[in-house]
Design a protein around this motif. Structure first.
Motif, PDB file in Angstrom:
ATOM      1  N   GLY A 179     127.992   4.674  12.596  1.00 48.44           N
ATOM      2  CA  GLY A 179     127.183   4.705  13.817  1.00 48.44           C
ATOM      3  C   GLY A 179     126.299   3.495  14.004  1.00 48.44           C
ATOM      4  N   TYR A 180     126.744   2.339  13.536  1.00 45.57           N
ATOM      5  CA  TYR A 180     125.945   1.124  13.548  1.00 45.57           C
ATOM      6  C   TYR A 180     126.477   0.143  14.592  1.00 45.57           C
ATOM      7  N   MET A 181     125.563  -0.452  15.361  1.00 44.48           N
ATOM      8  CA  MET A 181     125.930  -1.463  16.351  1.00 44.48           C
ATOM      9  C   MET A 181     125.011  -2.664  16.221  1.00 44.48           C
ATOM     10  N   ALA A 182     125.596  -3.846  16.308  1.00 42.49           N
ATOM     11  CA  ALA A 182     124.828  -5.087  16.436  1.00 42.49           C
ATOM     12  C   ALA A 182     125.258  -5.675  17.778  1.00 42.49           C
ATOM     13  N   VAL A 183     124.300  -5.828  18.674  1.00 38.46           N
ATOM     14  CA  VAL A 183     124.614  -6.274  20.029  1.00 38.46           C
ATOM     15  C   VAL A 183     123.647  -7.361  20.472  1.00 38.46           C
ATOM     16  N   VAL A 241     124.598  -7.821  26.566  1.00 36.14           N
ATOM     17  CA  VAL A 241     125.457  -8.950  26.888  1.00 36.14           C
ATOM     18  C   VAL A 241     126.801  -8.859  26.170  1.00 36.14           C
ATOM     19  N   SER A 242     126.770  -8.534  24.874  1.00 30.49           N
ATOM     20  CA  SER A 242     128.003  -8.478  24.094  1.00 30.49           C
ATOM     21  C   SER A 242     127.806  -7.625  22.844  1.00 30.49           C
ATOM     22  N   VAL A 243     128.923  -7.287  22.230  1.00 30.70           N
ATOM     23  CA  VAL A 243     128.915  -6.538  20.978  1.00 30.70           C
ATOM     24  C   VAL A 243     129.278  -7.512  19.863  1.00 30.70           C
ATOM     25  N   ASN A 244     128.403  -7.646  18.878  1.00 30.73           N
ATOM     26  CA  ASN A 244     128.673  -8.511  17.731  1.00 30.73           C
ATOM     27  C   ASN A 244     129.407  -7.763  16.630  1.00 30.73           C
ATOM     28  N   SER A 277     114.702 -16.304  27.963  1.00 32.94           N
ATOM     29  CA  SER A 277     115.837 -17.001  28.571  1.00 32.94           C
ATOM     30  C   SER A 277     117.146 -16.747  27.819  1.00 32.94           C
ATOM     31  N   GLU A 278     117.066 -16.510  26.528  1.00 28.27           N
ATOM     32  CA  GLU A 278     118.270 -16.316  25.711  1.00 28.27           C
ATOM     33  C   GLU A 278     118.364 -14.868  25.232  1.00 28.27           C
ATOM     34  N   PRO A 279     119.590 -14.335  25.113  1.00 25.40           N
ATOM     35  CA  PRO A 279     119.767 -12.991  24.543  1.00 25.40           C
ATOM     36  C   PRO A 279     119.306 -12.935  23.083  1.00 25.40           C
ATOM     37  N   VAL A 280     118.954 -11.744  22.644  1.00 28.32           N
ATOM     38  CA  VAL A 280     118.454 -11.493  21.292  1.00 28.32           C
ATOM     39  C   VAL A 280     119.389 -10.489  20.618  1.00 28.32           C
ATOM     40  N   GLU A 281     119.642 -10.692  19.318  1.00 34.24           N
ATOM     41  CA  GLU A 281     120.471  -9.725  18.599  1.00 34.24           C
ATOM     42  C   GLU A 281     119.640  -8.476  18.297  1.00 34.24           C
ATOM     43  N   GLU A 282     120.216  -7.338  18.616  1.00 38.26           N
ATOM     44  CA  GLU A 282     119.574  -6.043  18.379  1.00 38.26           C
ATOM     45  C   GLU A 282     120.487  -5.175  17.524  1.00 38.26           C
ATOM     46  N   TYR A 283     119.894  -4.268  16.777  1.00 39.43           N
ATOM     47  CA  TYR A 283     120.638  -3.345  15.928  1.00 39.43           C
ATOM     48  C   TYR A 283     120.329  -1.932  16.385  1.00 39.43           C
ATOM     49  N   ILE A 284     121.364  -1.154  16.584  1.00 38.09           N
ATOM     50  CA  ILE A 284     121.193   0.220  17.058  1.00 38.09           C
ATOM     51  C   ILE A 284     121.840   1.161  16.056  1.00 38.09           C
TER      52      ILE A 284
END
Length: 93
Positions: free
Chosen positions: A46-50, A36-39, A58-65
């Motif tokens: 090389g770190y992403m929180a999205v 949905v978006s990039v936080n 029903s709601e998006p969840v924060e993920e770490y890649i």
């Protein structure tokens, strides 16, 4: 001037990270529908929180890649690949 933006998307359960002419795909979590978006994005490490949308939620969840482990597994030079990246955007296809 070369583009400095990378793009994150998914193809089913596969996470797709694209930058310039490179496309890296790796297995993501079950039920992943879309990003949905990039936080936060820290290209130097090389770190992403999205925010990600999952089936049955029903709601998006924060993920770490962590992209570093994937780059290492693919024998891609971390510094050479990540240094030119300044921005990360979600690309829903």
């Amino acid at each position: 001037m070369m583009d400095s933006t990378a793009y994150l998307s998914n193809n089913g359960r596969y996470i797709v990270f694209e930058f310039r002419d490179k496309r890296i795909m790796f297995l993501g979590p079950l039920g992943l529908e879309k990003f949905v978006s990039v936080n936060d994005f820290e290209p130097s490490i090389g770190y992403m929180a999205v925010m990600a949308k999952y089936a049955g939620r029903s709601e998006p969840v924060e993920e770490y890649i962590d992209l570093l482990s994937t780059l290492d597994e693919l024998c891609i030079n971390r510094k050479k690949f990540l240094n030119p990246i300044k921005h990360l955007k979600v690309k829903n296809v």
